[in-house]
Design an enzyme around this catalytic site. Structure first.
Site, PDB file in Angstrom:
ATOM      1  N   TYR A   1      64.099 -14.812  53.772  1.00  0.00           N
ATOM      2  CA  TYR A   1      63.006 -14.005  53.200  1.00  0.00           C
ATOM      3  C   TYR A   1      62.120 -13.417  54.300  1.00  0.00           C
ATOM      4  O   TYR A   1      61.925 -12.189  54.347  1.00  0.00           O
ATOM      5  CB  TYR A   1      62.185 -14.826  52.211  1.00  0.00           C
ATOM      6  CG  TYR A   1      60.942 -14.096  51.732  1.00  0.00           C
ATOM      7  CD1 TYR A   1      61.050 -12.999  50.881  1.00  0.00           C
ATOM      8  CD2 TYR A   1      59.673 -14.484  52.144  1.00  0.00           C
ATOM      9  CE1 TYR A   1      59.931 -12.310  50.454  1.00  0.00           C
ATOM     10  CE2 TYR A   1      58.552 -13.805  51.711  1.00  0.00           C
ATOM     11  CZ  TYR A   1      58.676 -12.729  50.867  1.00  0.00           C
ATOM     12  OH  TYR A   1      57.554 -12.048  50.457  1.00  0.00           O
TER      13      TYR A   1
ATOM     14  N   LYS B   1      61.608  -9.406  55.435  1.00  0.00           N
ATOM     15  CA  LYS B   1      60.298  -8.754  55.488  1.00  0.00           C
ATOM     16  C   LYS B   1      60.001  -8.228  56.893  1.00  0.00           C
ATOM     17  O   LYS B   1      59.355  -7.181  57.052  1.00  0.00           O
ATOM     18  CB  LYS B   1      59.206  -9.723  55.028  1.00  0.00           C
ATOM     19  CG  LYS B   1      59.156  -9.920  53.521  1.00  0.00           C
ATOM     20  CD  LYS B   1      58.732  -8.646  52.797  1.00  0.00           C
ATOM     21  CE  LYS B   1      58.514  -8.863  51.321  1.00  0.00           C
ATOM     22  NZ  LYS B   1      58.049  -7.645  50.622  1.00  0.00           N
TER      23      LYS B   1
END
Length: 249
Positions: free
Chosen positions: A172, A176
């Site tokens: 994750y 990002k």
């Protein structure tokens, strides 16, 4: 073309996205509530005071992106603000504790198929949508693009051996980080046009993305995103910031 400025918020059927949509409507924008499920988008739009419209939008689906762009062109004739909020943080059982989610998301554990899913949703999707909407954004008098990022994805902060959170730097935050880089790419390319492109960090907000374990409310999490969507001509571009100011890339 209508006179009221128009904003599109992706992933706006719940959580931070819905609050951003609500806040922008409160600032007088016509707000388009982007949602993969049109019914959920319509339900969310109905809860917001102001001129709101649900738009079916799956950022991983080229046909969905093209249809949304065409509808905005035909029905509204303009787009002034794009908030790329839609994203995923975990694939699996929604009841999995946050610590276990983080462990399963480590790059030593996660499968290549899941890596592709994260990048399709969190990176390629926002890039594809932004590209599709650029013709409308270029026509706006002062377009703004805000990509929702994360301080937990700061390469600088995670390179610090004293940062206890660096042990959770998995798929994750990696995705990002890539979105942050894409933001800078758009910002530098669009700088001559006056379109401002920035990353806004909502902070650790209680949403479904973290199994509602965040420490901030959605109202607090949306605040800086909305602030960056409303910056004036003297506002920044190509920046990464949160409530407390600039963040390191």
């Amino acid at each position: 073309m209508q006179n009221t400025p128009v904003a599109l918020v992706t992933g706006a059927n719940a959580g931070i996205g819905q609050q951003v949509a609500k806040d922008l409507a409160g600032h007088g924008y016509t707000v388009l509530v982007g949602s993969r499920d049109l019914g959920r988008g319509e339900a969310a739009a109905a809860k917001i005071d102001g001129d709101t419209h649900a738009v079916q939008l799956d950022v991983t689906d080229e046909a969905s992106i093209a249809a949304a762009a065409q509808r905005i062109r035909n029905e509204f004739g303009r787009l002034d603000v794009l908030v790329n909020n839609a994203g995923i943080s975990f694939v699996g059982d929604a009841g999995t504790p946050l610590e276990e989610r983080a462990r399963q998301g480590l790059l030593t554990e996660v499968s290549p198929d899941v890596v592709r899913q994260f990048f399709e949703t969190n990176v390629i999707g926002p890039i594809a949508l932004t590209q599709a909407l650029l013709p409308l954004l270029r026509e706006a008098p002062a377009a703004r693009i805000v990509n929702v990022g994360s301080s937990g994805s700061s390469l600088t902060l995670n390179a610090d051996e004293g940062n206890p959170q660096r042990s959770m730097f998995g798929i994750y935050p990696t995705s990002k980080s890539a979105l942050h880089a894409a933001t800078l790419g758009f910002a530098t390319a669009l700088e001559p046009t006056g379109i401002k492109v920035n990353v806004a960090d909502p902070g650790f907000t209680a949403t479904a993305l973290n199994n509602f374990q965040g420490t901030k409310t959605v109202e607090e999490g949306a605040r800086h995103i909305v602030r960056m969507a409303l910056i004036g001509p003297d506002g920044p571009t190509g920046t990464f910031s949160g409530d407390d100011g600039p963040l390191p890339w």
